[in-house]
Structures are given as C-alpha cells and as structure tokens.
Design a protein around this motif. Structure first.
Motif, mmCIF file in Angstrom:
data_model
loop_
_atom_site.group_PDB
_atom_site.id
_atom_site.type_symbol
_atom_site.label_atom_id
_atom_site.label_comp_id
_atom_site.label_asym_id
_atom_site.label_seq_id
_atom_site.Cartn_x
_atom_site.Cartn_y
_atom_site.Cartn_z
ATOM 1 N N VAL A 1 -32.512 -2.874 -77.538
ATOM 2 C CA VAL A 1 -31.612 -1.900 -78.601
ATOM 3 C C VAL A 1 -30.885 -2.919 -79.249
ATOM 4 N N LEU A 2 -30.507 -4.008 -78.991
ATOM 5 C CA LEU A 2 -29.988 -5.138 -80.011
ATOM 6 C C LEU A 2 -30.823 -5.643 -80.678
ATOM 7 N N PHE A 3 -31.956 -6.270 -80.200
ATOM 8 C CA PHE A 3 -32.843 -6.709 -81.038
ATOM 9 C C PHE A 3 -33.530 -5.952 -82.066
ATOM 10 N N SER A 4 -33.653 -4.468 -81.628
ATOM 11 C CA SER A 4 -34.202 -3.646 -82.834
ATOM 12 C C SER A 4 -33.190 -3.264 -84.002
ATOM 13 N N GLN A 5 -32.061 -3.661 -83.820
ATOM 14 C CA GLN A 5 -31.104 -3.366 -84.636
ATOM 15 C C GLN A 5 -30.652 -4.538 -85.582
ATOM 16 N N GLY A 6 -31.437 -5.790 -85.294
ATOM 17 C CA GLY A 6 -31.442 -6.942 -86.326
ATOM 18 C C GLY A 6 -30.473 -7.905 -85.552
ATOM 19 N N LEU A 7 -30.107 -7.935 -84.425
ATOM 20 C CA LEU A 7 -29.282 -8.933 -83.924
ATOM 21 C C LEU A 7 -29.858 -10.122 -83.333
ATOM 22 N N GLY A 8 -31.226 -10.035 -83.589
ATOM 23 C CA GLY A 8 -31.809 -11.293 -83.082
ATOM 24 C C GLY A 8 -32.175 -11.083 -81.564
ATOM 25 N N VAL A 9 -32.738 -12.329 -80.868
ATOM 26 C CA VAL A 9 -32.889 -12.247 -79.194
ATOM 27 C C VAL A 9 -31.647 -12.609 -78.599
ATOM 28 N N VAL A 10 -31.252 -11.497 -77.729
ATOM 29 C CA VAL A 10 -29.957 -11.619 -77.025
ATOM 30 C C VAL A 10 -30.148 -12.523 -75.722
ATOM 31 N N ARG A 11 -29.711 -13.347 -75.539
ATOM 32 C CA ARG A 11 -29.332 -14.023 -74.114
ATOM 33 C C ARG A 11 -28.838 -13.175 -73.143
ATOM 34 N N VAL A 12 -29.429 -13.083 -72.109
ATOM 35 C CA VAL A 12 -29.109 -12.019 -71.021
ATOM 36 C C VAL A 12 -28.485 -12.964 -69.799
ATOM 37 N N ALA A 13 -27.356 -12.836 -69.240
ATOM 38 C CA ALA A 13 -27.063 -13.669 -67.930
ATOM 39 C C ALA A 13 -27.288 -12.559 -66.799
ATOM 40 N N LEU A 14 -28.187 -13.004 -66.085
ATOM 41 C CA LEU A 14 -28.890 -12.324 -65.123
ATOM 42 C C LEU A 14 -28.575 -12.755 -63.710
ATOM 43 N N ASP A 15 -28.449 -11.874 -62.580
ATOM 44 C CA ASP A 15 -28.349 -12.565 -61.314
ATOM 45 C C ASP A 15 -29.617 -12.692 -60.626
ATOM 46 N N PRO A 16 -29.432 -14.258 -60.111
ATOM 47 C CA PRO A 16 -30.880 -14.459 -59.582
ATOM 48 C C PRO A 16 -31.285 -14.078 -58.084
ATOM 49 N N ARG A 17 -30.062 -13.200 -57.701
ATOM 50 C CA ARG A 17 -30.477 -12.849 -56.343
ATOM 51 C C ARG A 17 -31.258 -11.222 -56.350
ATOM 52 N N THR A 18 -31.456 -10.960 -57.665
ATOM 53 C CA THR A 18 -32.348 -9.387 -58.000
ATOM 54 C C THR A 18 -33.635 -9.961 -58.329
ATOM 55 N N CYS A 19 -34.127 -11.409 -58.555
ATOM 56 C CA CYS A 19 -35.389 -11.421 -58.963
ATOM 57 C C CYS A 19 -36.085 -12.543 -58.033
ATOM 58 N N SER A 20 -37.377 -12.353 -57.869
ATOM 59 C CA SER A 20 -38.027 -13.548 -57.443
ATOM 60 C C SER A 20 -38.384 -14.608 -58.280
ATOM 61 N N PRO A 21 -38.955 -15.917 -57.814
ATOM 62 C CA PRO A 21 -39.063 -16.882 -58.596
ATOM 63 C C PRO A 21 -40.114 -16.472 -59.603
ATOM 64 N N ALA A 22 -41.178 -15.776 -59.477
ATOM 65 C CA ALA A 22 -42.062 -15.598 -60.602
ATOM 66 C C ALA A 22 -41.252 -14.647 -61.696
ATOM 67 N N LEU A 23 -40.653 -13.656 -61.318
ATOM 68 C CA LEU A 23 -39.941 -12.770 -62.274
ATOM 69 C C LEU A 23 -38.950 -13.526 -62.943
ATOM 70 N N ARG A 24 -38.441 -14.477 -62.290
ATOM 71 C CA ARG A 24 -37.401 -15.204 -62.968
ATOM 72 C C ARG A 24 -37.680 -16.201 -64.180
ATOM 73 N N ALA A 25 -39.143 -16.883 -63.500
ATOM 74 C CA ALA A 25 -39.706 -17.558 -64.584
ATOM 75 C C ALA A 25 -40.134 -16.701 -65.882
ATOM 76 N N LEU A 26 -40.565 -15.368 -65.730
ATOM 77 C CA LEU A 26 -41.027 -14.838 -66.782
ATOM 78 C C LEU A 26 -39.709 -14.427 -67.748
ATOM 79 N N LEU A 27 -38.701 -13.897 -67.049
ATOM 80 C CA LEU A 27 -37.357 -13.346 -67.860
ATOM 81 C C LEU A 27 -36.762 -14.573 -68.588
ATOM 82 N N LYS A 28 -36.963 -15.794 -68.049
ATOM 83 C CA LYS A 28 -36.211 -17.111 -69.014
ATOM 84 C C LYS A 28 -37.082 -17.258 -70.040
ATOM 85 N N LYS A 29 -38.518 -16.726 -70.194
ATOM 86 C CA LYS A 29 -39.272 -16.808 -71.397
ATOM 87 C C LYS A 29 -38.728 -15.798 -72.600
ATOM 88 N N LEU A 30 -38.208 -14.660 -71.798
ATOM 89 C CA LEU A 30 -37.662 -13.563 -72.940
ATOM 90 C C LEU A 30 -36.262 -13.610 -73.078
#
Length: 633
Positions: free
Chosen positions: A217-246
């Motif tokens: 939503v924020l990206f579509s409104q012209g605010l750029g790529v928003v960095r998101v502080a995520l909880d590592p407990r909810t993600c597997s290592p493979a998903l974490r590697a993908l989310l870091k790229k995003l």
C-alpha cells in the motif's frame, strides 16, 4: 453534581448546594434502557489526531482541515489510466506495466556504509571490549560481522520487487473486494515526508498478510520501498532469505544476550549501524507494535519495542535530527489466515508452505463473488523529537506503583504518596537491548501511546458487528445492526463499510456462511443461527474488534455492579426495586482497582493521561449512554 442510573423516563431530582461530593443514583442496573442517539447519516468522526498534550506542534502543522473532503480510494484498483500507455493489450497487462513504472531506489553501498560505521569500526579495531583486541583475530571478527549483517538484511532486488508487486496485486484483487485508504490521510503522510525526516510506521498486527499488504500500500502511494521489521520466529530460513530481498529486516537472536557477551556486543553494534544507515538514507521503516497474530502472551510486542528503541536512540544521539512517527491500523472483514481452531501449534511459515496456502486461498476464492474488504488507516504523523522532549519534561518524576508502596510496606515511610501525581502506569518489561533505564521507560510509554492511538483509529468492520449480534442472540438483525453502527459512530469510532442496510447485511452473512446456518421461514423471513463449536470461536474472535469501542462502558458497568453486589441480598434478584445512591469516591476507587487488576495491554491507557482522568472518562461514558444521570447537589 449527582448521577442517577435510571430505568424509566421519570427520575428523582435532588439538589443540595452545600454538598461537596458527587453521588450516583441507581435504579434497576442491568435492565434494558431506552436511549435516543442522534442521526449521524454520512458524517463520520475523524480519527487519528496526534496527542495535543505530547505533540502540540505536530497537532497544528501536520493536519489539513479539508482532508475529510478527499474521500477514499481503492489501492488495488489499477486500470489502464494508471499507466502511461493506452490500448487493448495495455488493459490486460496493466498490472505488469504499473509495476514496471514504480520507482525503486537502489543503494549498492549500504553494506559498505554499515561496515564503516564508528561503532562497528571500534569493534574491528579492538578499541571497545568484545572486539578484535579481546583475543579474537580481526579476520574472524570481520566474518562474524558480515554474517550478522547478512542475517539482518540483504540488498534489494529491483527485478524481484517488481515481479512480486505484480503478483501481489493480482493476488489481492482475487482475495479482496477492495483495500480502502483515505486520500486525506495519505496527503498528511506525504506532507510529513516533505519535511525531510525519515518516516517510521508503527502498526497493529492482525494477520500474517500485514507484512506484505502494508508495504505494498505504501509502495503504491509513492513512498518507496518500505523496510519491514519482521519476526524471525514466524519464518523459515528460506522464506527469510526471500523476504530480505524484498525489504525485510530481522533481529539476530544473539542481539538480546547479556552485556558481557561478545556475540551480543557484535550483534547489537551491527543492528545499531544498520538502523542508523537506514534512517540516514531516508528510507521508511515499518514496525509492528503488536505480537504476531495467534501468539499467546501480552499484546505489546517486545520485538517491536526493541526496534523502536533503536530509532529513539539514533534520534537522541543526534545521528539524525528527527524522525516522523505514523501510527497505522489495519482492519479486515475476515482475517485471511485465521483458522477456526485457535489451539494449533505456532510453527514457522515455510516458503513452500506459504506458496501452497496462497494457491489454496486462490482456489477457494475462484469464481466467488463475495470477497472481503480491508481498511488501512494512517493516523496523523508526529515528531519523535518533540514527543521525547515533552515526555522527559513532564514524566521524569513518575514511579511504578510497586516502588511507591514498597517503603510503606517495609515500614520505612509512613506518608502515603499521592499516586495521582507520582504513579507510572506503564509496567516494566524485559530489557530493550542496551538502553538505559530512563530510555526503556520512554520507549514503553511511546509504544503504548502509539498502539493506543492505532487501536482507537481502527475501523469497525461489518462482520464484527454481525458476529456480536449473533453471539448475543439478537432477533431483529437489521434494526440492531443499524443501532449498533450508530452507537459505534457516536463514540468516536469509524466503520469500514457503507451502503444500503439490507444489501450490507446480506453481504456480511455471505462472508460468515461457514460460521452460521441460514434458515428460511414463512413470509420470506430468514433465521440466522451460529454453528456450534469452532464457528462460535471464530465469531467471538471477530466480535473482539468491538471491545475498544465499548471498553469504558464495560469497565464502568463492572465497577457499578461491584458496588451494588454488596447492597443486594445474595438470595434476592439483581434488579433493584428502588433508587440506589452511589458515591463518586466509591466509584472512583472501584474503577481504580479494576485498572490495577485488568491487563494494561487490554486497557491501553495513554501514559500522558492521569488515572483520575480515565475514571472521569468512564463516568462520562456511562452518563452518555444513559446508565448514569448527573444531578447537582
């Protein structure tokens, strides 16, 4: 002033100008009251103003008087007009073309700047304990720093971001009917971004989809790529590697180790340098102040407070002049990942597990015309520097109730303190990294303040109102739905729906068809019965969204009931036969005891609000809804 609890239009009036104490009258507490509410029509309250006590300058400068005239927009509605091109083929590729035209800032030297940070260089050179001078080889320390930095973040992939934005836009259009965003609120955020300070979005957490939906939503409104502080407990290592790229950020587990641990010192220094570089570059940051959904324990997230503490520390030390905080609330008609069984285990989400869940959701939504709606609410931004200065000047003398009463219990002091002026209502939690005690207290107050504003500004959806009526076994759903909607608006809360009442009720019942049974009777009437078992649990979870709206009345009703419990005979009926006189001081004491007993994460009182102000608000709500009637003495 006296207050009376009435059950009939005729109430006894008493007047005594020599009286010094407010009293309350009760007759028939618990009986159904008749109340007349004003017709609000299309006018809805504006929510999300920042605190005038803590941030008076932001209250004036970052608000537009005409923002309510701008209306709502559907963020996921992307058409041919949203691209530079026109034509038959463009109408079928508009999602992909739109994603190609979005601006994605790139920073290839971010890792180098983090490595050149003063704190990291001091560790590498051995000038601080725990660095290379403590018996560790400089090359090993450098590799450890690079490993920690790789765990925290990764370089953004522009191509991957564009492909993911296109796929997410396509997925959201098949999952939701619309994603509503107020254009006036977005205008406030754009104005705050033009001031030059980095934006830090502090959000509630309703679903695992929030980490994807809000950045989009924020990206579509012209605010750029928003960095998101995520909880590592909810993600597997493979998903974490993908989310870091995003754009995902993850806190290393060793960052919370004790201060004498060299691994903890290295991790904290690298995390601190990453936050400094992120804010100095002006990139927006998104932090979830609530625990992940379905997690047991307190509502306020310790991980979110840790990230917010790093932001506060960077601003206080003058590395950046200021940061702009934006409370965010998100409300769903139906939470996408909410299971009917609330007792399932909380295993980390894997990459393939998430992909299968997406395909399963698309399969269930295929050909379905009844889709849910989402409302994203951006409250008024405010200055972190201004809040910090005002908070330190006003609350430095406050203490917890335990510290105030401990000298009296131990016999070291016989003077009872004035808890109204000296009590700190924000209980202490675990350590927030290496912050000082006063900084930890500031972060806890700020977190509770922002989360309280976010929860108060969250829209009430139609499914929450319908679930509440079904659980309370209301017979006339249409009339009660309209009444409960107006009661919600009257209390200063917004709703996330509009339209004709009958069509709205039909749409809501179609969304809840898995949790209810629809029975047709004679003359076209429809009987709605909740399904037993998991269906009732799910309806109860939906109805919780109405709790902040009526929380003051609930606390006041419990206080009055507690006072009346000692006056009604145990074998007698609860409904009082006559008018009962209640003292204001008695009610204040009863409400204060409830405030100490109830979880603070449930009440979410604002730290700048005194306890007696909260008590007075509770009494005002009871008077407003007709349960108490004021009378001069």
């Amino acid at each position: 002033m006296d207050t009376m609890l009435k059950s009939s239009p005729q109430t006894q009036q008493r007047s005594n100008h020599n009286g010094q104490e407010t009293r309350f009258w009760s007759s028939g507490f618990g009986m159904k009251m008749e109340a007349i509410t004003p017709f609000l029509g299309k006018y809805r309250p504006f929510m999300g103003r920042c605190c005038q006590t803590c941030t008076p300058k932001s209250w004036e400068s970052l608000f537009h008087r005409s923002i309510m005239d701008l209306g709502f927009c559907n963020v996921i509605l992307v058409k041919e007009e949203n691209t530079r091109f026109r034509g038959w083929l463009v109408r079928r590729l508009c999602y992909f073309l739109w994603s190609l035209e979005q601006h994605i800032p790139t920073s290839s030297d971010a890792s180098q700047k983090i490595m050149e940070n003063t704190g990291v260089q001091n560790l590498l050179s051995g000038r601080v304990p725990g660095g290379a001078g403590e018996g560790q080889a400089p090359d090993l320390v450098m590799k450890e720093v690079q490993r920690i930095l790789g765990y925290i973040q990764a370089t953004l992939g522009p191509v991957l971001l564009r492909l993911f934005s296109w796929a997410l836009l396509w997925f959201l259009n098949r999952l939701f009917l619309n994603v509503q965003l107020h254009k006036g609120q977005m205008k406030m955020v754009h104005k705050a971004a033009q001031e030059g300070s980095p934006l830090v979005f502090l959000s509630t957490h309703k679903s695992l989809l929030d980490g994807f939906l809000l950045p989009f939503v924020l990206f579509s409104q012209g605010l750029g790529v928003v960095r998101v502080a995520l909880d590592p407990r909810t993600c597997s290592p493979a998903l974490r590697a993908l989310l870091k790229k995003l754009g995902g950020l993850f806190l290393p587990p060793e960052a919370n180790l004790s201060l004498d641990s060299s691994d903890g010192i290295l991790a904290r220094a690298v995390v601190r340098a990453a936050v400094e570089q992120l804010l100095a570059s002006g990139q927006p940051l998104l932090i979830f102040l609530e625990e992940p959904p379905r997690c047991p324990g307190p509502r306020l997230s310790a991980l979110g407070q840790a990230w917010l503490g790093l932001v506060v520390q960077v601003v206080q030390e003058g590395i950046i002049p200021d940061a702009t905080l934006v409370p965010v609330a998100i409300a769903y008609d139906l939470i996408p990942d909410a299971p009917c069984d609330m007792n399932h285990d909380l295993a980390p989400l894997g990459l393939w597990t998430g992909a299968l869940a997406v395909f399963r959701k698309l399969y269930n939504c295929w050909g379905c015309n009844r889709r849910a709606c989402v409302r994203v609410h951006l409250a008024q931004p405010f200055s972190l520097q201004e809040y910090t200065i005002n908070a330190r000047s006003c609350w430095d003398s406050r203490q917890t109730l335990e510290h105030l009463l401990q000298p009296i219990v131990l016999g070291e002091c016989s003077v009872v303190p004035d808890t109204e002026k000296e009590q700190e209502w924000t209980p202490s939690t675990g350590l927030l990294l290496t912050l000082k005690e006063e900084d930890q207290l500031l972060v806890r107050r700020l977190s509770r303040h922002v989360l309280s504003a976010s929860v108060a500004s969250s829209a009430v959806m139609s499914t929450a109102i319908m679930a509440t009526l079904l659980l309370l076994k209301h017979q006339k759903l249409l009339g009660e739905f309209s009444w409960l909607t107006e009661e919600t608006l009257l209390r200063g809360f917004d709703v996330g729906f509009s339209g004709q009442l009958r069509c709205l009720a039909q749409h809501t019942l179609s969304l809840l068809k898995a949790q209810v049974v629809l029975l047709r009777v004679h003359q076209g009437d429809l009987v709605v019965v909740p399904r037993p078992g998991p269906g009732l649990t799910y309806l109860a979870r939906l109805s919780k969204e109405l709790l902040p709206t009526f929380l003051s009345e609930a606390v006041g009703a419990c206080a009055v009931r507690g006072l009346l419990a000692g006056r009604v005979p145990p074998e007698g009926p609860w409904e009082l036969q006559g008018i009962e006189l209640l003292s204001q001081n008695e009610l204040y004491r009863q409400i204060l005891m409830l405030l100490h007993l109830l979880p603070q994460d449930l009440l979410l009182p604002q730290p700048c609000q005194s306890s007696y102000c909260y008590c007075q608000e509770v009494l005002d709500r009871l008077i407003q809804c007709g349960l108490l009637v004021a009378e001069e003495r």
